[in-house]
Design an enzyme around this catalytic site. Sequence first.
Site, PDB file in Angstrom:
ATOM      1  N   HIS A 226      58.357  50.832  36.622  1.00 27.99           N
ATOM      2  CA  HIS A 226      57.289  51.778  36.271  1.00 27.99           C
ATOM      3  C   HIS A 226      56.423  51.294  35.102  1.00 27.99           C
ATOM      4  O   HIS A 226      55.235  51.535  35.057  1.00 27.99           O
ATOM      5  CB  HIS A 226      57.845  53.182  36.020  1.00 27.99           C
ATOM      6  CG  HIS A 226      58.643  53.336  34.763  1.00 27.99           C
ATOM      7  ND1 HIS A 226      59.952  52.935  34.673  1.00 27.99           N
ATOM      8  CD2 HIS A 226      58.323  53.831  33.559  1.00 27.99           C
ATOM      9  CE1 HIS A 226      60.399  53.199  33.455  1.00 27.99           C
ATOM     10  NE2 HIS A 226      59.432  53.731  32.753  1.00 27.99           N
ATOM     11  N   ASP A 227      57.042  50.587  34.167  1.00 27.62           N
ATOM     12  CA  ASP A 227      56.277  50.150  32.986  1.00 27.62           C
ATOM     13  C   ASP A 227      55.924  48.666  33.028  1.00 27.62           C
ATOM     14  O   ASP A 227      55.580  48.091  31.991  1.00 27.62           O
ATOM     15  CB  ASP A 227      57.086  50.447  31.715  1.00 27.62           C
ATOM     16  CG  ASP A 227      56.826  51.862  31.213  1.00 27.62           C
ATOM     17  OD1 ASP A 227      55.816  52.472  31.627  1.00 27.62           O
ATOM     18  OD2 ASP A 227      57.629  52.358  30.395  1.00 27.62           O
TER      19      ASP A 227
ATOM     20  N   LYS B 118      53.030  47.100  31.154  1.00 26.25           N
ATOM     21  CA  LYS B 118      53.019  46.896  29.693  1.00 26.25           C
ATOM     22  C   LYS B 118      53.001  45.412  29.339  1.00 26.25           C
ATOM     23  O   LYS B 118      52.766  45.047  28.193  1.00 26.25           O
ATOM     24  CB  LYS B 118      54.222  47.583  29.060  1.00 26.25           C
ATOM     25  CG  LYS B 118      54.050  49.080  28.994  1.00 26.25           C
ATOM     26  CD  LYS B 118      55.125  49.733  28.165  1.00 26.25           C
ATOM     27  CE  LYS B 118      54.817  51.215  27.981  1.00 26.25           C
ATOM     28  NZ  LYS B 118      55.948  51.914  27.375  1.00 26.25           N
TER      29      LYS B 118
ATOM     30  N   HIS C  22      48.437  50.945  31.229  1.00 27.18           N
ATOM     31  CA  HIS C  22      49.576  50.234  31.821  1.00 27.18           C
ATOM     32  C   HIS C  22      49.941  50.657  33.256  1.00 27.18           C
ATOM     33  O   HIS C  22      50.358  49.803  34.039  1.00 27.18           O
ATOM     34  CB  HIS C  22      50.789  50.200  30.882  1.00 27.18           C
ATOM     35  CG  HIS C  22      51.591  51.458  30.851  1.00 27.18           C
ATOM     36  ND1 HIS C  22      51.332  52.474  29.988  1.00 27.18           N
ATOM     37  CD2 HIS C  22      52.665  51.864  31.594  1.00 27.18           C
ATOM     38  CE1 HIS C  22      52.200  53.453  30.194  1.00 27.18           C
ATOM     39  NE2 HIS C  22      53.022  53.102  31.157  1.00 27.18           N
TER      40      HIS C  22
ATOM     41  N   HIS D 280      52.925  57.549  37.330  1.00 29.12           N
ATOM     42  CA  HIS D 280      54.099  58.019  36.575  1.00 29.12           C
ATOM     43  C   HIS D 280      53.754  58.671  35.234  1.00 29.12           C
ATOM     44  O   HIS D 280      54.624  59.237  34.581  1.00 29.12           O
ATOM     45  CB  HIS D 280      55.150  56.910  36.417  1.00 29.12           C
ATOM     46  CG  HIS D 280      54.870  55.898  35.350  1.00 29.12           C
ATOM     47  ND1 HIS D 280      54.081  54.785  35.572  1.00 29.12           N
ATOM     48  CD2 HIS D 280      55.258  55.815  34.059  1.00 29.12           C
ATOM     49  CE1 HIS D 280      54.012  54.071  34.452  1.00 29.12           C
ATOM     50  NE2 HIS D 280      54.720  54.678  33.525  1.00 29.12           N
ATOM     51  N   HIS D 281      52.485  58.626  34.820  1.00 32.17           N
ATOM     52  CA  HIS D 281      52.084  59.353  33.601  1.00 32.17           C
ATOM     53  C   HIS D 281      51.165  60.530  33.896  1.00 32.17           C
ATOM     54  O   HIS D 281      50.516  61.058  32.998  1.00 32.17           O
ATOM     55  CB  HIS D 281      51.419  58.415  32.593  1.00 32.17           C
ATOM     56  CG  HIS D 281      52.413  57.640  31.788  1.00 32.17           C
ATOM     57  ND1 HIS D 281      53.176  58.202  30.783  1.00 32.17           N
ATOM     58  CD2 HIS D 281      52.816  56.344  31.872  1.00 32.17           C
ATOM     59  CE1 HIS D 281      53.975  57.281  30.273  1.00 32.17           C
ATOM     60  NE2 HIS D 281      53.787  56.151  30.921  1.00 32.17           N
TER      61      HIS D 281
HETATM   62 FE   LIG Z   1      54.915  54.249  31.365  1.00 27.89          FE
END
Ligand SMILES: [Fe+2]
Length: 266
Positions: free
Chosen positions: A139-140, A143, A168, A192-193
Amino acid sequence: MKTDHTTRKEILRTREAAELLKVTTQTIKNYIYSGKLNALKTPGGHHRIRRSDLKEIGFIEDLPGEEGTLNREEMYQLYKDLLNSYVDTIKALLKALDARDAITSGHSLRVAEYCNAVGQRLGFSTIERRNLELAALLHDVGKIGISEYILGKPGKLTEQELFMVQKHPEIGEGIIDEVEFLKPIIAAIRHHHERFDGRGYPDGLAGYDIPLASRIISAAETYDVLTAGIPYKDVLSKEQAFDELRRSSGNQLDPEIVSTFVATIH
Ligand SMILES: [Fe+2]
């Protein structure tokens, strides 16, 4: 390819499922008892298997019945090994990614574990669970495109820095988009955010317009940040973190997912 009625039936008896997979009925029962294969039960206690569930454990309708090559069980095992090695590779790469972030290392792995447990409780199929796990792990991943200075900055971010951080999910989407077997999880990564009340990013989706996988990841990620701790912030106990999730119900998080999460992780 078989052409009799068994090849077209949607609900199969154990014997028919065994015939299609070219395995014994005992093997089918073992799949059922070990949880690898979903089965329904008739009032008389007999198993009935959906064709779609059977496909998930390796039944491929168009596969020619080759002699002297791998049998279906061996192929299923190979397929599983291959998927596991993908997941292992991703986990190894994520250790490097996690190490760059202010959030304690192991974040993605823990989020994936929580998501797995929630997916299981929600009755996800094997494929749905695998995709949820992959989405949670990755998910990240976006980044990677953000400087360590910003990711590790203790205080408040400037507007420009916040803008960068909020990019991101889209950077992640761009990375995932290049990989064929990760295509099913693109939406989960991108959203996801998002927030349940529609005030999240990047698209301001609200409620059930947000993909289910994203809503689960969001709850799991929030819980992990609260309990695993990030530098300069207090670590909450399990119960305190659950209270915090409940407070976020309906605004940041999907209330139903919060109750499922709490019931699962308790
Ligand atoms: Fe995230």
